[in-house]
Every structure is written in structure tokens, then in C-alpha cells.
Design a protein around this motif. Structure first.
Motif, short mmCIF file in Angstrom:
data_model
loop_
_atom_site.label_atom_id
_atom_site.label_comp_id
_atom_site.label_asym_id
_atom_site.label_seq_id
_atom_site.Cartn_x
_atom_site.Cartn_y
_atom_site.Cartn_z
N CYS A 12 1.06 4.66 4.86
CA CYS A 12 -0.04 3.88 4.29
C CYS A 12 -0.64 4.66 3.14
O CYS A 12 -0.84 5.87 3.23
CB CYS A 12 -1.11 3.61 5.34
N GLU A 22 -8.99 -1.45 9.14
CA GLU A 22 -9.09 -1.30 7.68
C GLU A 22 -9.97 -2.42 7.15
O GLU A 22 -11.11 -2.52 7.54
CB GLU A 22 -7.70 -1.29 7.02
N ARG A 33 -3.93 -5.52 2.38
CA ARG A 33 -2.86 -5.03 3.25
C ARG A 33 -1.57 -4.86 2.47
O ARG A 33 -0.89 -3.84 2.55
CB ARG A 33 -2.64 -5.98 4.42
N PHE A 46 -1.34 -1.02 2.75
CA PHE A 46 -0.77 -0.63 4.05
C PHE A 46 0.14 -1.72 4.57
O PHE A 46 0.01 -2.23 5.67
CB PHE A 46 -1.87 -0.27 5.08
N LYS A 98 1.56 -1.94 8.09
CA LYS A 98 0.64 -1.93 9.23
C LYS A 98 0.30 -3.36 9.64
O LYS A 98 0.37 -4.26 8.83
CB LYS A 98 -0.63 -1.20 8.79
#
Lengths: 625, 368
Positions: A73, A177, A184, A188, A191
Motif C-alpha cells: 500500500c 482508511e 482505494r 491501496f 486492500k
């Protein structure tokens, strides 16, 4: 009174005071506002409504079993790959070595290790509980739970249940988050997203686990994304009531490359985010100022901007530390206590579920945290004392341990401390009936012998009154079981009756529990039996307080009551929304309670003291649960 | 009087008394104090900007014979790390600073009895002549008294000579707490409160502008703080020579005073002090947030509690901390911090004239 510089905030303030939910637009208006002090004042008001002057902390330790992670990430500079020279792995033994019996909580999160077996995780929780039964385990973010589920081919439910069985109590709030697909994908993308995170927490709540929630802010997210994040959390909380606290996490740029290394969030953004979280998440009990990331100084200020929790002594805070957080690794408990006291709050040492263990402050007044103590406190404006609100039983434990100088405490708790305390001529008295101490039953009271009765875990005196009635008036033998009883949750069907008190009892007025068709007001039962009012709580004061202090307090209480009952329209709609009663019903409820102790009340106190000591002599005090 | 009535009174522009100030010092709802102070600040300085000055804060000597217990900087003359720069060396430093965009040099030293009065005059004169971009903001009251002792001239004559050399502002340091009880304990060789006030009065009467400071959070009492605030408010009524008030909390590391203090000032106390300064000092145009002593985050918060100035960029100090600020100049960072607190940033000179306004939302790098 708030002197708004930003007039756009006035309608929001009205909603807050009425206990209404804020909308998405309200959230945006708050984030766009430059009126920081007014936002702080609103949040501080709501904070005090919920938690009085209490600020919680826990003696805890953070464990990160590994920094090896299969994900990459962008905002994380903690995780490494297996072949990195910085990679480390902890065995269960080395984890146990890091713990000590003083701890009440351990917080475990780590990288998603490619090779570890399921047994390792379950074993870790089990071994911690075996070696340190006092330590509550808060472990594994939703990201890790999802990883376990996929890697070990188990459903989320199986993963959570096996961990729960091993001793897991709560899930930490990390990995949320910011709930935005856009972010996202950019930061990341490997994730889990919002949907999965929320699904896992929902499942955890349904299985009886509690959890926290977080928001990572100050990177590339927009204020719309922040507000949306908060609204999604509020919605889930409405459904499950499983979140314990919310923690806004300021992004630490470090070597992440997302922002320049030392470009931390502004203090104003930090304070506003905490305050706005408090205002939007009106169904969360606690908002945390995470000092490791905020700096100690700013976390201290945040305690007047809506935050009522400082997290804990932490220790081993590697993730934030690697990215350059300036706080030292371990802030000693004494330091936390000093920070909280300096902020004019009460440092409350707690366990993982926010049960108070010890208050570290002088000049504390205890307050039973129910509507019926409002007449004492609404106009009690004395800055010399700090107010600690708690349900009667929890307050009683602290009172008996000497944490409180004065306060409205449950009658039997006062009986237990009569050597050190005396009482002022004030209390909470049910005159014939009280409406908020109710036994709901599937059977008429005459048929309750040998039955199972659930008793709310909040009661001290009401429970003893129930015992006196059932055992001494009726001569029954009954099994009592302490339970968390709340109008919003289903009453377990295997009880024959249950005792509810305080605000929860009021919530049942319009939301009668199914099957429990009989209801008994305990004050009424006492009156029918003894022709006396029943005193549930008294204003206890420490005998060794200086006489002038006692007199000042006496006068303050007298003035508060006079002012309360001579002022019209002083029930904020805040309470009507909270209790699902209209203003008139609330007024009637309060007007029906006697707040001053006269001869009849004293007579009743003395009579009940006799019964209470008989309970003690019959060793009924040893609770069979 | 109820605290809220005191605050209302202040908001209506009425002066609050010392007794009322004492009540505010014991009032711990900082949001109430902050709300009133912020309102007064916005009436006084209605622009939505916070001012700052691009400055540097070097020291021409660390030799000092006063031995203040709160100071970690001074050395005696024969200690190995004692230093004194020549005028040439200082001028070179100022030239370097000017090249970096510095407009003000806040220069202080120790009080070094071996330096002749001519040294100070030359410093001022040559700065004005050789580095005209720089405004000299030189010499605390202790140094001026030291010059008077070295030269045999009166304080007034020292100030006249310095003025002729080109000095017209002096910094407000060295006030600490204007309480002789405290001063005897923490800086007994430094002179009395009256000395500090007299130098300031003489300076103001000669047309100098100065700041005033206060160092709290050590062994002072609330009464000492009130005496301090009262003294400078009275002097300001008399002369109008103060531009700004700068309270800062004592930082204990490496000082002999450290072990005598039970409890250091919390961020709450600092914010309370900023707000009370704004409320009480009704004749001071500016209250300065001291980000350098209190930390950047608390400095930002202070801007909402009555402060309207963020002080200096302190280029020199930041040279040492350069490793932490590789991405930015100090000026850019100060502008960013002010913007982050929600204000436009206005670069000012020593006399608080605005040089340039940096609007929020405009990329700072392009404009610096």
C-alpha cells in the motif's frame, strides 16, 4: 451559549442540541467552516453530554507480530517483503515476553504474512489469555480477517468464531482508511474496500465481538469522502451498536512519497476532524485523540474539541514511528494522567470495554448517568468540581474505592461506605412509583418462585430492593443473572423476567418487550408494602471534606433544584430524541420524582438499611452469577 | 462578577481590571476564553490574514556574566565554547541572510562586559550602510544597560547614540516575569523589573518601537503574571510604543531552573495565556503566537485564540534543523502553517507594515 462567527453553523447547532442526526451537507458545511472555536464548542458540549468530564485511557501494549506483508500500500512505510533485511517475525514466545501483568489490553495488528499457519494466530490469542488472563485481546483488523478467510478457506464467521473462542474480545478499527473507491484504487488497490470492511465488522458485532473504527485523513481524500466515511460508520452503528470508539488517524507522510516527508496535517484540520467526527457520529460513545500521531500537546487540546479518550500507554508503536511521528515510543501512564488533568478533565483508567477501573483526579463529583439526575446538574455551574457520569453500579465500585469526593450515588453503595461518607438532604426518591425501575415478567409476580430473572448490570440498589421484595416479602428462591439489558437489543428468551432501570427502563415505555406482559414498578411494590417512598440514591459527601465546602455544595444543589423546577421549557429536545418520549412525558417523569429528603424518606432509608443488612447476614450478597 | 460577564465586558471594548484578570486566569474553559479573544482580535484586525516576518535570530556572543537559571545558552568568557563575533563577521552573516530574503535581524547576545560601546554602534551603523535590505532589531534591555555601564553614559544617552547610528526598534526579550520576587530567584544579576520598564519607557519616548515578552510556566504565581500584564498595559497607555506582546512558556531542558519547577506550562495554559493577553491588553495592536517555543501545532491553534501574528521565520535556527525541512525554505513552511490554520499569510516588516500577502490556495512556491 455559542457566539457563532459562521452563521451557517447555527442550524447545525440546533440539530445537535435536539439530538438529531447531521446530514451530509451539514458535514460539508462544518469542514468548510473557518469557525474553529464554535465547532469545538459544539463538539465539547456533546462530549460532555455523553461522558461528562471523563477522559479515558487504558494501560496497553501494541504488538506487531511481523512487518512482512503480501500487500504494497502506498501510504504504508512499515511493510516489507520477506527477503528484505528489515523483515522480522515474532514467535508466540517472544510476544508473551513483551507482555506483563500490569496490562489490561493488548493491541495486535501486523503485516499479512505469506507463510504463517492458522494455528499460529489462534494459538497467539489463546496463549496470551492463558498467561495473562487479565489482558483483553484486541486483534486483527478487517484486512487481516479477510486475509485469513481467503488464505485458510474459512468463512468470515468461522474465522471470527474461532478467534473469539480462543479469547479475542474486540477488533481494532484499522484498515478502514477512507471509504472511497477512488482513493482505494490510487493508494491501496490490493486492500479490501469499504463494503468488505463494513461487512466484516457487522459480522463481528453480530457474533458478540465489539470493534473500533478509524478514518485515515490528510492524504489525497476530499472532505466529501471524509463525510461519507463517517455516515457509513454511523449507519452500521445504528444497525449493530457494536462500535466502541472512533479514531481519526492523521496521515504520517514519512517515506511514503504521497506527500513531502514532513508535511503533517495542520493542527486545525486535526481538531476540526475530531470535533466533526464527534458531531456526526452521535451514536458512538467515544472519540479518540490518538496522541502518538497528533503530538501530546495537540491531543491535550483535542480533549476540549470532542475527544474523550487518549488511547493508552501503547508502547511499541512501530507503524506510526517509522513514518516519523514525533511522540516518544512509550508515554508513561503518569504522563497521560498529567495531560488529562491539565486539560481539566478526569483521567479514567479503563478496560477494553470502557469499564472504569480507577479515577486519577481530585475534586470529582459522581453522577448517575440517567435523565433523573438532570435537575441537580443542569444548573450546577461549579468549575471547582469535575463531573464523572456512570451507571449506578459502575459508579458504586469507584465510589467504594475512594475515587469520588461527593456525588449522587446508589443507596446501598452509600450504606457500604457509611463510615467515610455522610449525605446531604437530597436524593432520587420514588414516591409511590418511579417509572424507571421496572420488573418485566412473563408471569405474575406471585408465580416467580424458582424462576430465572435477568438483572441489568447497571443496578446496585434496585437489585437489592428486588431481592428484599422477592425473598423477604414473598419468601421466594430466585436465580438472578446479570445481563446487559437494553431496549434496542432483543431480550434473551430464556429468562422469565428481567429488571431494567434508568434511561433503559424509560426507553421500554413506548417499546414494550414482547412476551413480558406483566410489569411491576419496584417503588410501587415497596410503597404498597411499607407505605413509604423509596430512596434509590442519595447525595453522599466525604466526611473529611472541609465544612465550608460541604455547605457550598449544599447551597449549590438547593439553587440548582430551585432553578430547574422554576424554569419552563428546560428539557432539551436532546433527551426527547434519546429516550423516545415527548417533553410532557419527560416533565411528568421528573416532576413525579422527589429530590429532597424529608422525614418519610429518612424513615424509609433506615428501614431499608435493616433489610439490606439482613440480606448481608443471609450471605445473599454473594452474587450467584 | 460572573466570568461570562467579564468576557462580555471585554467584548464591548471595556477594560477589565486586575481582579477580573485573576478570575480569568483561574477559569479553565479555554473555548470560552478563546471565543472572546478571537472576537476581539477580529474587531481589532479584521483582515483574514496572519502576519509573519522573514527574520533571523543570530547571537553575536554567548559570553554572559548574568547567570540566569533559565538559560542554557550562555558561557563564561574563559569556557572553551565561548565565542564573540567581530563586526565584520556579523556583517557577513547579515549579507548572507539578506541574500536568503531575510528582512529583519533580531540580534541579541550575552551581556559581555569586554565589548566596548563602539562595537554596538558600529554594528548598527554598518548594518544600515552595508546591508540596507535588513532592518536591525537589536539588543535586549539587559544589553542596553550593559552598554550604559561600559560607556558610563546614561541609558537615555545610550539609546540616543544607537538611534543616531540607525536603530529604531528593539526586541522585548529579557522581561521574563516582571516580578522582583521571581527575578531575584531566577536572574538575580539581571536587574529589576523597573530596569526593564525604564529602558522601554526611555526607548518609546525617543521614538523607538519595541515588543514586550513574558516567560511563564516556572515559579511565578498568578499575581506575578497580573503584575507583569498591568505594568506593560500602563506603560503602553503612557507611550504607545509597544507593537506586540509575545508570551511564551519556559522550556526547561538543560537549565539550572529545571529542577525547581513542579509543573511546566501545559498547552492549555499557553492557549489560556494567549487569550487572556488579548482580552486584557486592550491597547496592544498585536499578540504573537510563538510557534518556535510551543510547537507548530499549538502555534496554529493559538491563531484561533486571539493571536494575529506568527512571529518570525527564524532562518538561522532552521539551518540546524535543516535535515527536517529539506523540501522547503522556512518561509514557505511558515506560510504553509498559516494557510493550514485557515488564514491568508501576510509578510510584514518589523514595524508591522505589510509587504506582501500570500493567499490561501495559491501555490506558495510560485510566489515566494
Amino acid at each position: 451559549m455559542i457566539n457563532f462567527r459562521d452563521k451557517n453553523l447555527i442550524p447545525i447547532w440546533e440539530k445537535v442540541q435536539r439530538g438529531n442526526e447531521l446530514t451530509f451537507e451539514d458535514g460539508i458545511a462544518l469542514f468548510n467552516s473557518h469557525d474553529v472555536i464554535s465547532i469545538g464548542k459544539m463538539a465539547h458540549w456533546l462530549q460532555r453530554e455523553k461522558n461528562g468530564d471523563a477522559v479515558y485511557f487504558v494501560v496497553n501494549q501494541k504488538i506487531e507480530p511481523t512487518n512482512i506483508c503480501v500487500l504494497s500500500c502506498k501510504f504504508c512505510d512499515f511493510a516489507v517483503k520477506k527477503n528484505s533485511p528489515d523483515a522480522y517475525e515474532m514467535t508466540i514466545e517472544s510476544i508473551l515476553e513483551k507482555l506483563n501483568p500490569e496490562l489490561l489490553e493488548v493491541h495486535i495488528t501486523g503485516g499479512l504474512h505469506p507463510d504463517w499457519e492458522w494455528d499460529y494466530y489462534v494459538g497467539m490469542v489463546k496463549e496470551i489469555k492463558n498467561h495473562f488472563p487479565r489482558i483483553d485481546v484486541k486483534a486483527f483488523t478487517a484486512v487481516e480477517i479477510d486475509f485469513f478467510s481467503k488464505k485458510f478457506k474459512k468463512s468470515i464467521e468461522e474465522v471470527l468464531l474461532e478467534l473469539k473462542e480462543a479469547g479475542l474480545r474486540t477488533l481494532p478499527g484499522g484498515g478502514a482508511e477512507v471509504f472511497s473507491e477512488r482513493v482505494r484504487r490510487l493508494l491501496f488497490n490490493q486492500k479490501i474496500g469499504a463494503k468488505r470492511w463494513l461487512e466484516i465488522h457487522k459480522k463481528a458485532h453480530q457474533l458478540g465481538l465489539r470493534s473500533n473504527a478509524t478514518l485515515l485523513y490528510g492524504h489525497i481524500e476530499t472532505i466529501e469522502e471524509r463525510v461519507n466515511h463517517l455516515l457509513l460508520l454511523r449507519d452500521l452503528q445504528k444497525e449493530t451498536n457494536g462500535f466502541l470508539s472512533f479514531i481519526p488517524l492523521a496521515f504520517q507522510p514519512g517515506e511514503t512519497g504521497i506527500k513531502p516527508r514532513n508535511q503533517f496535517t495542520s493542527a486545525i484540520d486535526d481538531l476540526k476532524t475530531i470535533a466533526i467526527s464527534r458531531l456526526i457520529l452521535n451514536n458512538f460513545d467515544h472519540i479518540k485523540a490518538y496522541w502518538v500521531m497528533l503530538t501530546e500537546e495537540l491531543a491535550a487540546v483535542a480533549l476540549n474539541f470532542g475527544a474523550d479518550d487518549m488511547d493508552g500507554t501503547v508502547g511499541g508503536e512501530r507503524i506510526a514511528h517509522d513514518a516519523g511521528a514525533v511522540s516518544p515510543m512509550q508515554l508513561a501512564k503518569n504522563k497521560l494522567i498529567k495531560i488529562i488533568n491539565d486539560a481539566n478533565k478526569i483521567p479514567v483508567e479503563r478496560d477494553i470495554f470502557y469499564k472504569p477501573v480507577k479515577l486519577h483526579s481530585k475534586n470529582v463529583i459522581g453522577r448517575v448517568s440517567y435523565l433523573n439526575t438532570l435537575p441537580f446538574f443542569k444548573y450546577l455551574d461549579n468549575r471547582e468540581y469535575k463531573i464523572f457520569p456512570a451507571p449506578p453500579r459502575q459508579l458504586g465500585f469507584l465510589f467504594k474505592d475512594g475515587n469520588i469526593d461527593a456525588g449522587i450515588v446508589s443507596l446501598v453503595d452509600y450504606f457500604d461506605k457509611e463510615n467515610d461518607f455522610t449525605f446531604l438532604p437530597y436524593g432520587i426518591v420514588g414516591n409511590k412509583n418511579v417509572k424507571s425501575v421496572i420488573l418485566y415478567s412473563k408471569f405474575p409476580i406471585e408465580d416467580l418462585n424458582k424462576k430465572n430473572i435477568a438483572v441489568t448490570d447497571e443496578t446496585s440498589t434496585s437489585f437489592r430492593l428486588l431481592q428484599v421484595l422477592l425473598e423477604m416479602k414473598y419468601g421466594f428462591d430466585v436465580v438472578y443473572i446479570r445481563e446487559k439489558i437494553s431496549a434496542r437489543e432483543k431480550i434473551l428468551p430464556n429468562f422469565d423476567a428481567f429488571l431494567t432501570i434508568g434511561d433503559d427502563a424509560l426507553k421500554f415505555i413506548k417499546n414494550k418487550p414482547e412476551d413480558f406482559v406483566y410489569s411491576y414498578d419496584l417503588a410501587q411494590l415497596w410503597f404498597d408494602w411499607k407505605k413509604l417512598p423509596f430512596v434509590f440514591a442519595v447525595w453522599a459527601v466525604k466526611k473529611d471534606l472541609p465544612q465550608n465546602k460541604i455547605e457550598v455544595l449544599n447551597k449549590l444543589l438547593d439553587d440548582s433544584l430551585n432553578k430547574f423546577f422554576s424554569t419552563k421549557n428546560n428539557i432539551e429536545e436532546f433527551y426527547t430524541a434519546k429516550l423516545n418520549l415527548n417533553k410532557k412525558e419527560i416533565e411528568d417523569y421528573l416532576n413525579n420524582i422527589t429530590y429532597r429528603l424529608g422525614e418519610e424518606e429518612i424513615k424509609s432509608i433506615n428501614l431499608f438499611r435493616e433489610y439490606y443488612s439482613k440480606l448481608k447476614s443471609k450471605e445473599l450478597m454473594v452474587e450467584k452469577f | 462578577m460572573l466570568t461570562k460577564d467579564i468576557l462580555k465586558k471585554a467584548l464591548n471594548g471595556e477594560r477589565i481590571s486586575n481582579e477580573e484578570c485573576l478570575q480569568l486566569l483561574n477559569y479553565n474553559d479555554i473555548l470560552e476564553l478563546g471565543e472572546t479573544a478571537n472576537e476581539i482580535r477580529s474587531i481589532k484586525n479584521p483582515e483574514n490574514y496572519v502576519t509573519f516576518v522573514v527574520d533571523t535570530n543570530p547571537n553575536y556572543t554567548n559570553v554572559c556574566e548574568i547567570d540566569c537559571t533559565f538559560c542554557a545558552f550562555y558561557r563564561h568568557r574563559n569556557e572553551p565554547d565561548a565565542y564573540t563575533y567581530s563586526v565584520d563577521e556579523m556583517i557577513q552573516k547579515f549579507k548572507d541572510a539578506a541574500r536568503r530574503g531575510v528582512t529583519t535581524v533580531l540580534l541579541q547576545g550575552g551581556v559581555n562586559p569586554e565589548l566596548p560601546f563602539e562595537y554596538y554602534l558600529e554594528l548598527v551603523e554598518r548594518t544600515r550602510k552595508e546591508v540596507p535590505e535588513i532592518h536591525p532589531h537589536f539588543f535586549s534591555t539587559s544589553e542596553i544597560i550593559g552598554m550604559s555601564e561600559v560607556s558610563g553614559l546614561s541609558v537615555r544617552d545610550v539609546l540616543i547614540r544607537l538611534k543616531e547610528a540607525g536603530l529604531n526598534t528593539i526586541p522585548g526579550g529579557g522581561a521574563e516575569i516582571l516580578s522582583d520576587r521571581v527575578k531575584r530567584k531566577i536572574s538575580k544579576k539581571k536587574g529589576t523589573s523597573a530596569d526593564w520598564l525604564n529602558v522601554m519607557r526611555e526607548a518609546h519616548l525617543l521614538g523607538y518601537k519595541t515588543t514586550a515578552t513574558m516567560m511563564f510556566g516556572h515559579i511565578e504565581t498568578d499575581e506575578d503574571i497580573i503584575f507583569h500584564l498591568d505594568s506593560i498595559r500602563k506603560l503602553q497607555d503612557e507611550t504607545g510604543g509597544f507593537t506586540a506582546f509575545i508570551p511564551w512558556s519556559f522550556k526547561p531542558e538543560n537549565t539550572p531552573l529545571e529542577k525547581h519547577i513542579k509543573s511546566f506550562a501545559s498547552p492549555y495554559r499557553y492557549l489560556q495565556m494567549i487569550a487572556i493577553s488579548r482580552i486584557y491588553l486592550d491597547n496592544f495592536p498585536h499578540i504573537q503566537a510563538s510557534w518556535f517555543s510551543e510547537g507548530k501545532k499549538i502555534g496554529q491553534v493559538a491563531l484561533h485564540f486571539g493571536a494575529d501574528d506568527f512571529g518570525g521565520t527564524l532562518e538561522e535556527e532552521n539551518v540546524h534543523a535543516a535535515a527536517n525541512f529539506v523540501n522547503k525554505s522556512s518561509t514557505e513552511e511558515v506560510i504553509d502553517l498559516i494557510h493550514g490554520a485557515g488564514f491568508d499569510a501576510a509578510q510584514r516588516d518589523t514595524l508591522y507594515n505589510i509587504i506582501k500577502v500570500f493567499r490561501k490556495g495559491v501555490e506558495v512556491k510560485e510566489t515566494v
